[in-house]
Enzyme design. Structure first.
Site, PDB file in Angstrom:
ATOM      1  N   ARG A 267       0.810  -1.223   0.000  1.00  0.00           N
ATOM      2  CA  ARG A 267       0.000   0.000   0.000  1.00  0.00           C
ATOM      3  C   ARG A 267       0.839   1.267   0.000  1.00  0.00           C
ATOM      4  NH1 ARG A 267      -5.274  -1.019   1.414  1.00  0.00           N
ATOM      5  NH2 ARG A 267      -5.548   1.139   2.020  1.00  0.00           N
TER       6      ARG A 267
ATOM      7  N   TRP B   8       2.572   6.071   1.722  1.00  0.00           N
ATOM      8  CA  TRP B   8       2.662   6.447   0.309  1.00  0.00           C
ATOM      9  C   TRP B   8       2.429   7.947   0.315  1.00  0.00           C
ATOM     10  CZ3 TRP B   8      -0.533   8.401  -3.682  1.00  0.00           C
ATOM     11  CH2 TRP B   8      -0.080   8.168  -4.976  1.00  0.00           C
TER      12      TRP B   8
ATOM     13  N   GLY C 191      -5.101   8.395   3.478  1.00  0.00           N
ATOM     14  CA  GLY C 191      -6.079   9.161   2.692  1.00  0.00           C
ATOM     15  C   GLY C 191      -5.670  10.623   2.597  1.00  0.00           C
TER      16      GLY C 191
ATOM     17  N   LYS D  92       1.565  -3.827 -17.909  1.00  0.00           N
ATOM     18  CA  LYS D  92       2.354  -4.698 -17.020  1.00  0.00           C
ATOM     19  C   LYS D  92       3.839  -4.396 -17.163  1.00  0.00           C
ATOM     20  CE  LYS D  92       0.055  -5.786 -14.716  1.00  0.00           C
ATOM     21  NZ  LYS D  92      -1.377  -5.654 -14.676  1.00  0.00           N
TER      22      LYS D  92
ATOM     23  N   GLU E 236       4.709  -0.892 -15.634  1.00  0.00           N
ATOM     24  CA  GLU E 236       4.673  -0.682 -14.185  1.00  0.00           C
ATOM     25  C   GLU E 236       5.745  -1.435 -13.424  1.00  0.00           C
ATOM     26  OE1 GLU E 236       0.574  -3.239 -13.582  1.00  0.00           O
ATOM     27  OE2 GLU E 236       1.017  -1.694 -12.139  1.00  0.00           O
TER      28      GLU E 236
ATOM     29  N   HIS F 241      -1.791   4.182 -38.884  1.00  0.00           N
ATOM     30  CA  HIS F 241      -2.282   5.564 -38.777  1.00  0.00           C
ATOM     31  C   HIS F 241      -1.376   6.411 -37.888  1.00  0.00           C
ATOM     32  CE1 HIS F 241      -5.854   4.453 -40.948  1.00  0.00           C
ATOM     33  NE2 HIS F 241      -6.023   3.422 -40.134  1.00  0.00           N
TER      34      HIS F 241
HETATM   35  C1  F6R Z   1      -2.179  -2.542 -12.543  1.00  0.00           C
HETATM   36  C2  F6R Z   1      -2.945  -2.273 -11.355  1.00  0.00           C
HETATM   37  C3  F6R Z   1      -3.799  -1.054 -11.308  1.00  0.00           C
HETATM   38  C4  F6R Z   1      -5.182  -1.425 -10.760  1.00  0.00           C
HETATM   39  C5  F6R Z   1      -6.055  -0.167 -10.606  1.00  0.00           C
HETATM   40  C6  F6R Z   1      -7.447  -0.504 -10.104  1.00  0.00           C
HETATM   41  O1  F6R Z   1      -1.463  -3.724 -12.440  1.00  0.00           O
HETATM   42  O2  F6R Z   1      -2.897  -3.015 -10.408  1.00  0.00           O
HETATM   43  O3  F6R Z   1      -3.892  -0.470 -12.553  1.00  0.00           O
HETATM   44  O4  F6R Z   1      -5.776  -2.330 -11.628  1.00  0.00           O
HETATM   45  O5  F6R Z   1      -5.447   0.709  -9.715  1.00  0.00           O
HETATM   46  O6  F6R Z   1      -7.421  -1.134  -8.875  1.00  0.00           O
HETATM   47  P1  F6R Z   1      -8.682  -1.911  -8.321  1.00  0.00           P
HETATM   48  O7  F6R Z   1      -8.906  -3.083  -9.207  1.00  0.00           O
HETATM   49  O8  F6R Z   1      -8.304  -2.322  -6.927  1.00  0.00           O
HETATM   50  O9  F6R Z   1      -9.819  -0.955  -8.354  1.00  0.00           O
END
Ligand code: F6R
Length: 613
Positions: free
Chosen positions: A27, A74, A101, A489, A492, A508
């Site tokens: 997280r 984060w 948050g 993929k 990231e 195009h």
């Molecule tokens: C990519 C990834 C993110 C999540 C996105 C949505 O590998 O993990 O792009 O898919 O942040 O997250 P959720 O599915 O938890 O709403």
């Protein structure tokens, strides 16, 4: 988006906090800290960087206590520095707050608090909560310190706007922890003579599976042997705990070096578990209002990132199998467009975590415009599941790796089953077609086992190409979103430039970025579009690309002199083919990142659940 764990019980809380933080590291991993009540004082140990750094510092200072909090950050407000690491305290230092948050009105609140003499030590929005609580603790009328704390939290919440969950520890009530939340997760783990507060279940799963989900505006107080829940006005209420069916093994790496690789390999089981409950699941959901469903003429699907790519494929499923017009939109965009109020319309939100702020905002908007709502979600009790009228759970177990893999393929099978059920209830497909297609769906876990055997081959291929500066992915129809997902993929986890395109579009414009040796991955199962994809292969190869074809057995035979490398995946029906086609791309991304030495489970700048806008 920050991970928080709190423990109160009879044992030393420090090992619980450190272990919980490691499990929540997905997280956020900019900085971390633990805060322990020791002899009536709050002892703080914090460090910039990952939990491993914090652990080293904890070993040096060896704090001990039976009540404590831990936080992995984060960064949103303020850079990742020690002074911006949690916890944040009031002016007295007797009260600490950790927070997940964003407090949107923090600047104006800070100004007011400073003008009233509060001294701030950090740039964070969290610190204003500590100072507000400090004031409110003095001004509320209460019977004892516990009551005072509950009332002060209720009063503080009224002043805050934003999406947040925060946890409080106060030296005057050393036997308890308090927590509250609005649009951010907060769960209580109920143990024997010990209780936990956390941002997510894996933080305490090895100690208890009995969980209480806290709802927006509520306040919870945990002590070693009791839990008290209050509504936003501070009035006590009760809620039954639920039992989580995830087991410990599902949150361990199980011999794999990274969660990402483990979760790629979890996919046969994830699909099987999702499918096992699916038939009954959708049957139940759809039976709730079969007449309404027969009349359904519009579907909107909202999601972010990888879940959005699943949604794009869901559109093909619902339009083809159920004949219902379907729009897919990024949740972050949907929220801000004019939405025409609708009847006989269903909005589907897809989310692994069920906590993505943009997805929650988008589905709320659809709800207000009169749409029925359905969540396709992996986390029981998450905010999304509470917001939607109906929920279908994917059962892929906890997804820990930041890069989503098994949640994606589970979402695809859920969408396919949904489309089949819709098509059957509105008469768009026959009973026979339904049964045949459902059988194909049920055969996917086995095919998934097969496709995973490609790992050696794909890994070997990455040795040749991992240093390339860019990677291109091409697909068409249901495989176009797979091209987007393959590129996401790679981006990231390896930080390489990667782009996915609809194969018909490259001429195009995008074809100009191909250079000699650029790896181009072309998704081209042998189907009605195969020949068109052969043209794409030839166009790219003629411009010097290193072409890798991801195809089925019948396609492989025809591609011998057309592609530089052929990866053969098992064959299923045209609509389900993407579920298998994506797997070599997941493995590819993993091995490129591995060879580049990237921190695969914790890619830079990313966090697993994006609980802020
Ligand atoms: C990519 C990834 C993110 C999540 C996105 C949505 O590998 O993990 O792009 O898919 O942040 O997250 P959720 O599915 O938890 O709403």
């Amino acid at each position: 988006m920050c991970g928080i764990i709190g423990y109160t019980g009879k044992k030393n809380c420090v090992p619980f906090l450190l272990d919980g933080l490691k499990r929540l590291e997905y997280r956020g991993y900019d900085s971390a800290g633990v805060f322990i009540l020791q002899g009536g004082q709050i002892v703080t140990v914090r460090s910039v960087g990952k939990v491993a750094e914090l652990e080293k510092m904890v070993l040096q200072t060896n704090p001990k206590g039976t009540t404590g909090l831990g936080h992995t950050r984060w960064a949103t407000h303020g850079k990742p520095s020690e002074e911006n690491s949690h916890p944040h305290t009031d002016c007295t230092g007797d009260l600490v707050v950790v927070h997940n948050g964003i407090i949107e009105n923090y600047l104006s609140l800070r100004e007011k608090l400073e003008s009233r003499g509060h001294k701030f030590r950090s740039e964070t929005d969290t610190e204003i909560i500590a100072h507000l609580l400090e004031e409110n603790l003095l001004h509320v009328r209460a019977s004892d310190d516990e009551d005072r704390l509950i009332k002060a939290i209720a009063k503080t919440n009224k002043a805050l706007s934003g999406a947040y969950a925060y946890y409080v520890m106060w030296t005057r009530t050393p036997y308890l922890l308090a927590g509250t939340k609005v649009q951010n997760p907060l769960v209580v783990g109920i143990g024997k003579e010990e209780n936990f507060l956390a941002s997510d279940v894996p933080a305490f799963l090895q100690h208890t599976r009995k969980v209480l989900f806290v709802e927006d505006g509520e306040i919870v107080i945990i002590k070693s042997s009791s839990i008290r829940l209050f509504d936003k006005a501070g009035v006590e209420k009760s809620r039954k705990p639920v039992k989580i069916d995830w087991d410990q093994k599902k949150i361990e790496k199980g011999g794999f070096r990274h969660f990402m690789l483990k979760e790629i390999h979890d996919q046969p089981q994830a699909l099987e578990d999702t499918l096992r409950t699916e038939r009954e699941g959708f049957g139940k959901i759809l039976n709730l209002d079969t007449t309404g469903l027969r009349k359904l003429h519009t579907v909107h699907i909202v999601a972010c990132g990888t879940a959005y790519h699943a949604a794009l494929i869901g559109k093909y499923y619902i339009e083809q199998l159920a004949g219902i017009s379907t729009q897919v939109e990024l949740a972050s965009e949907y929220k801000y467009r004019a939405l025409v109020p609708a009847t006989n319309a269903l909005a589907i939100a897809i989310s692994q975590s069920g906590e993505t702020a943009d997805t929650l905002g988008a589905i709320q908007k659809a709800k207000e415009a009169g749409f029925g709502t359905l969540a396709i979600c992996n986390v029981k009790g998450s905010s999304l599941t509470r917001l939607c009228d109906h929920v279908f759970y994917t059962h892929c177990g906890p997804e820990i790796s930041v890069a989503s893999t098994k949640a994606f393929t589970s979402q695809l099978v859920a969408l396919y089953a949904l489309a089949l059920f819709l098509g059957q209830s509105n008469g768009n497909i026959s009973r026979g077609f339904f049964e045949k297609s459902y059988k194909e769906l049920l055969s996917l876990p086995k095919a998934m086992d097969e496709v995973l055997k490609l790992e050696y081959d794909v890994r070997h291929l990455t040795r040749k190409i991992y240093k390339e500066k860019q990677f291109i992915f091409l697909g068409r129809h249901v495989n176009y979103p797979i091209a987007l997902e393959g590129a996401l993929k790679v981006k990231e986890v390896s930080y390489k430039n990667a782009e996915g395109f609809a194969a018909g579009e490259i001429k195009h414009g995008p074809i100009s970025i191909i250079e000699k040796g650029t790896p181009v991955f072309i998704l081209m199962p042998e189907d009605r579009l195969f020949e068109k994809m052969v043209f794409a292969c030839q166009e790219c190869r003629a411009r010097g690309a290193f072409v890798v074809a991801i195809t089925t057995k019948a396609g492989a035979k025809q591609l011998k002199n057309i592609a530089d490398k052929i990866i053969t995946v098992p064959t299923t029906n045209e609509l389900l083919q993407p579920v298998l086609d994506v797997v070599p791309l997941q493995i590819l991304a993993y091995w490129i990142a591995k060879r580049l030495g990237c921190d695969i489970d914790h890619p830079r700048h990313l966090a697993k659940s994006v609980t802020v806008e």
